[in-house]
Design a protein around this motif. Structure first.
Motif, PDB file in Angstrom:
ATOM      1  N   ALA A   1     -13.899 -13.781   1.415  1.00 51.64           N
ATOM      2  CA  ALA A   1     -14.097 -14.830   2.430  1.00 51.64           C
ATOM      3  C   ALA A   1     -12.768 -15.458   2.822  1.00 51.64           C
ATOM      4  CB  ALA A   1     -15.066 -15.896   1.909  1.00 51.64           C
ATOM      5  N   ILE A   2     -11.948 -15.746   1.820  1.00 46.96           N
ATOM      6  CA  ILE A   2     -10.636 -16.345   2.095  1.00 46.96           C
ATOM      7  C   ILE A   2      -9.784 -15.393   2.934  1.00 46.96           C
ATOM      8  CG2 ILE A   2      -8.462 -17.120   1.020  1.00 46.96           C
ATOM      9  CD1 ILE A   2     -10.762 -19.125   0.716  1.00 46.96           C
ATOM     10  N   GLU A   3      -9.830 -14.098   2.600  1.00 46.85           N
ATOM     11  CA  GLU A   3      -9.073 -13.114   3.386  1.00 46.85           C
ATOM     12  C   GLU A   3      -9.521 -13.116   4.842  1.00 46.85           C
ATOM     13  OE1 GLU A   3      -8.399 -10.071  -0.354  1.00 46.85           O
ATOM     14  OE2 GLU A   3      -9.545  -9.375   1.399  1.00 46.85           O
ATOM     15  N   ARG A   4     -10.839 -13.081   5.042  1.00 44.17           N
ATOM     16  CA  ARG A   4     -11.372 -13.095   6.410  1.00 44.17           C
ATOM     17  C   ARG A   4     -10.910 -14.337   7.174  1.00 44.17           C
ATOM     18  NH1 ARG A   4     -15.639  -9.295   8.310  1.00 44.17           N
ATOM     19  NH2 ARG A   4     -16.283  -8.197   6.426  1.00 44.17           N
ATOM     20  N   LEU A   5     -10.983 -15.473   6.490  1.00 48.57           N
ATOM     21  CA  LEU A   5     -10.679 -16.740   7.161  1.00 48.57           C
ATOM     22  C   LEU A   5      -9.191 -16.859   7.486  1.00 48.57           C
ATOM     23  CD1 LEU A   5     -12.968 -19.047   4.992  1.00 48.57           C
ATOM     24  CD2 LEU A   5     -13.282 -18.582   7.431  1.00 48.57           C
ATOM     25  N   THR A   6      -8.344 -16.305   6.626  1.00 45.70           N
ATOM     26  CA  THR A   6      -6.894 -16.449   6.873  1.00 45.70           C
ATOM     27  C   THR A   6      -6.397 -15.423   7.884  1.00 45.70           C
ATOM     28  OG1 THR A   6      -6.554 -15.146   4.858  1.00 45.70           O
ATOM     29  CG2 THR A   6      -6.250 -17.515   4.674  1.00 45.70           C
ATOM     30  N   THR A   7      -7.145 -14.351   8.071  1.00 43.50           N
ATOM     31  CA  THR A   7      -6.660 -13.310   8.996  1.00 43.50           C
ATOM     32  C   THR A   7      -7.392 -13.319  10.341  1.00 43.50           C
ATOM     33  OG1 THR A   7      -8.189 -11.709   8.049  1.00 43.50           O
ATOM     34  CG2 THR A   7      -5.983 -11.781   7.105  1.00 43.50           C
TER      35      THR A   7
ATOM     36  N   LEU B   1     -14.606 -23.939   0.059  1.00 47.31           N
ATOM     37  CA  LEU B   1     -14.915 -23.679   1.461  1.00 47.31           C
ATOM     38  C   LEU B   1     -15.507 -24.929   2.086  1.00 47.31           C
ATOM     39  CD1 LEU B   1     -16.550 -20.115   1.279  1.00 47.31           C
ATOM     40  CD2 LEU B   1     -14.174 -20.721   1.769  1.00 47.31           C
ATOM     41  N   GLN B   2     -15.053 -25.251   3.269  1.00 48.62           N
ATOM     42  CA  GLN B   2     -15.608 -26.382   4.005  1.00 48.62           C
ATOM     43  C   GLN B   2     -16.721 -25.893   4.922  1.00 48.62           C
ATOM     44  OE1 GLN B   2     -14.609 -29.563   3.398  1.00 48.62           O
ATOM     45  NE2 GLN B   2     -13.303 -28.665   1.806  1.00 48.62           N
ATOM     46  N   SER B   3     -17.508 -26.852   5.361  1.00 50.46           N
ATOM     47  CA  SER B   3     -18.624 -26.553   6.245  1.00 50.46           C
ATOM     48  C   SER B   3     -18.188 -25.699   7.449  1.00 50.46           C
ATOM     49  CB  SER B   3     -19.238 -27.869   6.705  1.00 50.46           C
ATOM     50  OG  SER B   3     -20.414 -27.634   7.417  1.00 50.46           O
TER      51      SER B   3
ATOM     52  N   GLU C   1     -17.721 -22.110   6.307  1.00 50.66           N
ATOM     53  CA  GLU C   1     -19.000 -21.475   6.009  1.00 50.66           C
ATOM     54  C   GLU C   1     -19.736 -21.107   7.294  1.00 50.66           C
ATOM     55  OE1 GLU C   1     -19.979 -23.683   1.712  1.00 50.66           O
ATOM     56  OE2 GLU C   1     -20.964 -24.398   3.534  1.00 50.66           O
ATOM     57  N   ARG C   2     -19.730 -22.042   8.225  1.00 47.50           N
ATOM     58  CA  ARG C   2     -20.486 -21.786   9.457  1.00 47.50           C
ATOM     59  C   ARG C   2     -19.830 -20.687  10.282  1.00 47.50           C
ATOM     60  NH1 ARG C   2     -23.707 -26.923  11.662  1.00 47.50           N
ATOM     61  NH2 ARG C   2     -24.430 -25.203  12.987  1.00 47.50           N
ATOM     62  N   TYR C   3     -18.510 -20.637  10.272  1.00 45.78           N
ATOM     63  CA  TYR C   3     -17.826 -19.559  11.000  1.00 45.78           C
ATOM     64  C   TYR C   3     -18.227 -18.186  10.437  1.00 45.78           C
ATOM     65  CZ  TYR C   3     -14.133 -16.302  12.309  1.00 45.78           C
ATOM     66  OH  TYR C   3     -13.460 -15.189  12.743  1.00 45.78           O
ATOM     67  N   LEU C   4     -18.169 -18.077   9.117  1.00 50.25           N
ATOM     68  CA  LEU C   4     -18.506 -16.798   8.479  1.00 50.25           C
ATOM     69  C   LEU C   4     -19.964 -16.416   8.740  1.00 50.25           C
ATOM     70  CD1 LEU C   4     -16.744 -17.360   5.026  1.00 50.25           C
ATOM     71  CD2 LEU C   4     -16.073 -15.676   6.773  1.00 50.25           C
ATOM     72  N   CYS C   5     -20.831 -17.395   8.572  1.00 51.72           N
ATOM     73  CA  CYS C   5     -22.266 -17.134   8.637  1.00 51.72           C
ATOM     74  C   CYS C   5     -22.712 -16.914  10.092  1.00 51.72           C
ATOM     75  CB  CYS C   5     -22.983 -18.317   8.014  1.00 51.72           C
ATOM     76  SG  CYS C   5     -24.748 -18.152   7.931  1.00 51.72           S
ATOM     77  N   GLU C   6     -22.251 -17.787  10.993  1.00 56.95           N
ATOM     78  CA  GLU C   6     -22.776 -17.771  12.356  1.00 56.95           C
ATOM     79  C   GLU C   6     -21.983 -16.874  13.298  1.00 56.95           C
ATOM     80  OE1 GLU C   6     -23.091 -21.949  13.412  1.00 56.95           O
ATOM     81  OE2 GLU C   6     -24.221 -22.319  11.572  1.00 56.95           O
TER      82      GLU C   6
END
Lengths: 463, 463
Positions: free
Chosen positions: B313-319, B334-336, B339-344
């Protein structure tokens, strides 16, 4: 591929010749020449499964011969018919893995009977015993039966509040819920300043969900609550808890007669359910806790509940020639000894007493046409006494207001409750079942502390 | 003989030509030449039944023409096919009895849409509205579904304590439960003397039943709790309550992978159940609360939940090139928004994130072999964020003790919890479902105050 199954399922289905795997805790080990018998329980049922572990198994000396009561294990093998008396099947172990040991020098639960008092001191281990494990399964089964009974009839389950700022009058002393710093309580005009507290006013733990359930009853028709309720009363008896669970149905367009009918069929449904779903547990209680249990439960199902009015009860009690410790007279509340005499000696079955004097009952009960009694009812069962209390509610605005004033209650505090009578009021009725009393009734457990996982009583709230 | 039936049943069975009786509340009255249309609702379903009351009925002028929204009535008559659009059947009234009036000058609920904020101020009347009534029925249906799911699989329902003297570390601020006189708090050595309090020590409202559920898990195998939990946190948001209900299963001989499987099938079961049992309510929410609701619920059933580790998740969010308000780096929670970016946006469906850094998780979560992460998982759903949090529990005595000490917790306070690892320990895992979050997810309700009957929030605990 795993062949893991719960022991309850294996003993029921008896898949002879098949590979099975169990995971559970050792109850006993007995060694014989060339093999050991292991009794294993996994909490899914009263019965253990017998395992045969032969000496040629890997780690037989190192592990299997060290197994003692309480060790947790995974055992795979083949299920076989048992040649010995006492069980139909046994598991011939092919592999035994130990997850966790239980040093017999210190483990408090050994293969012997422990007193319930002792077990209460080890609340984190007592559900591992046969009797407390059985109580837990019965409690779970009956909780589900409560929901099934009402859901099948279209009742809606309502979560009434635990923290409350209203008071179900007369139900008992309340606990205060606060975030104020008790070392430094804020004050205003010489008294605690609850405006500084979390909710901006004084809040307590609920003593009953009834009044709030009425809100939903007069919106949805038939509703019920099932949740924890609290009494801050200093009663250190075998019948009282500071935290206990209650079931409170509330029915719109319902009078006292219908209320009694629902309550009687509810009790019968619950007893029937536990006899069908927990026969082993009931057998265990009948053998080790209360020899009269099965007979008493069967009697509940066989007959209609007896019904008398409070006035008839008083007549019976005053003319029976029996001496009571508490005097009997019209207007005084029935004491436990009176209730038990009527229920256990006169009627010898569950008894519904109705139409109590209004002076000894709360404001919300509906006043009868005689203007001296209210449409209230209590259900008494042998061995326990009162298990249900209920009433038709006062749905008439003027009468309700009069009763509030009679009892010195504030019209402002009950404004919302009066509103339910100002707007679309309807006849309605309900009752409360003490869930622990019910568990005591179906298990024969003498002390209420045994029928709730974590009893809270004056001076005691461990874990 | 009474032909009284609930409106839900009449509309479903449509007993044309038969005598029926209904009891409920007027939603609207519309007068035409020679007769009136009455829309009546009894809370059993979303739909009203249409009643035709002709002018030749007894008390037509005196009563029927005075009926307004909220009046309660009993109406008997004959069921007929309806010639008009909008309903299949209608009730031709033979008798109309009024139980209770609702003065339209003062009754706050009139035939129009009220804001949820306004309805919160009349908590004792709001379940009479279509939307809040529907929420109540969905909440009831899903409560029962929770029990059904676990009972069908042999789980035992455990009532963990509400008043507790132990603390589920890190879960949040607690309310104090006391019977001390706050105007006169007893003191000893300059501090509150809790030995004078009801339980002889400081007691609080539970923040989680997990630790106590583990006691029963390691005795009975598979257990679950479903009860109220509390947070004394000053969060006045649309996502937080001071009193809310949680479901917490705990399974013996279970690892994180199995825990995730149970959690996923649980969510799917609940969504399936509500679609099957409350189709009218879901339709209403989809039309009036959240247009995307039905699509989102269907999507939950159609696909497997996505699964990634925290590290992925961290890799996805940083790249991903997206700017976040909160910085992303390995080791931070993880902040809301993350989480919402990954999920939605990335997965567009429910997502399970696992194996979080041990430094940001409580002591009881099992440390992975890498010694830097724990066997934890959160389930995120579109629109809501975290709905479930769970973990495999640390079943190894030495590791658990090390984690307690790392976090500065007292070995004595957790002696009973350590005992569960000293005696017959076994791998086990569990999770917690926030029940109100679930109701929000299946109803589309934006504010958590709408999905619990009596919301408790900072400064607010009416009734």
């Amino acid at each position: 591929m795993s062949h893991y199954r719960r022991i309850r399922q294996i003993l029921k289905e008896q898949p002879l010749g098949q590979a099975v795997e169990i995971k559970g805790w050792i109850r006993t080990r007995r060694d014989s020449k060339g093999f050991s018998f292991l009794e294993v329980n996994d909490g899914s049922c009263v019965a253990n499964i017998q395992v045969i572990a032969e000496e040629n198994l890997p780690r037989y000396q190192e592990d299997i011969l060290r197994l003692t009561t309480g060790c947790s294990v995974r055992i795979s093998g083949q299920l076989a018919a048992s040649p010995a008396k006492g069980q139909d099947v046994e598991l011939k172990a092919a592999e035994v893995e130990v997850y966790g040991w239980a040093d017999p020098e210190t483990y408090p639960l050994q293969k012997k009977r422990h007193s319930f008092e002792f077990l209460r001191e080890i609340g984190h281990l007592r559900p591992r015993t046969n009797s407390l494990g059985a109580v837990a399964r019965v409690r779970s089964a009956l909780s589900f039966a409560v929901h099934r009974f009402f859901q099948e009839q279209g009742f809606q389950y309502i979560h009434t509040p635990i923290i409350t700022t209203s008071d179900c009058e007369g139900a008992g002393e309340m606990f205060t819920v606060t975030t104020l710093d008790l070392n430094n309580v804020p004050r205003k005009e010489g008294r605690t300043d609850f405006s500084e507290d979390f909710f901006g006013r004084q809040a307590s733990l609920t003593v009953s969900g009834q009044l709030e359930a009425e809100i939903y009853c007069l919106a949805l028709g038939n509703v019920y609550t099932f949740g924890p309720t609290f009494r801050a009363e200093n009663s250190n008896t075998s019948r009282h808890l500071a935290e206990f669970w209650m079931v409170e149905p509330e029915m719109a367009f319902c009078d006292l007669a219908q209320d009694m009918e629902v309550a009687e069929s509810f009790i019968k449904y619950l007893v029937q359910y536990v006899l069908e779903h927990c026969p082993e547990e009931i057998e265990l209680f009948n053998n080790f806790v209360d020899k009269g249990l099965k007979g008493r439960l069967a009697a509940v199902l066989e007959q209609d509940f007896a019904r008398i009015t409070y006035t008839e009860a008083i007549e019976r009690l005053t003319t029976c020639g029996k001496k009571f410790n508490f005097p009997v007279s019209w207007g005084a509340d029935l004491q436990s000894e009176h209730e038990r005499y009527l229920c256990e000696e006169v009627f010898k079955r569950p008894l519904i007493v109705s139409d109590y004097p209004k002076a000894i009952k709360p404001f919300y009960m509906r006043v009868n046409d005689d203007d001296t009694t209210v449409a209230a009812m209590d259900i008494l069962v042998p061995g326990i006494g009162e298990i249900i209390g209920g009433s038709q509610r006062e749905e008439r605005y003027d009468q309700l207001l009069g009763r509030l004033e009679e009892q010195g209650l504030s019209r402002e505090d009950y404004g919302w409750y009066l509103d339910l009578r100002r707007y679309g009021t309807a006849p309605h009725a309900g009752f409360g079942l003490g869930f622990e009393r019910l568990i005591q009734f179906v298990s024969g457990m003498a002390n209420i502390r045994e029928v709730i996982p974590f009893p809270r009583t004056p001076g005691s709230a461990s874990l």
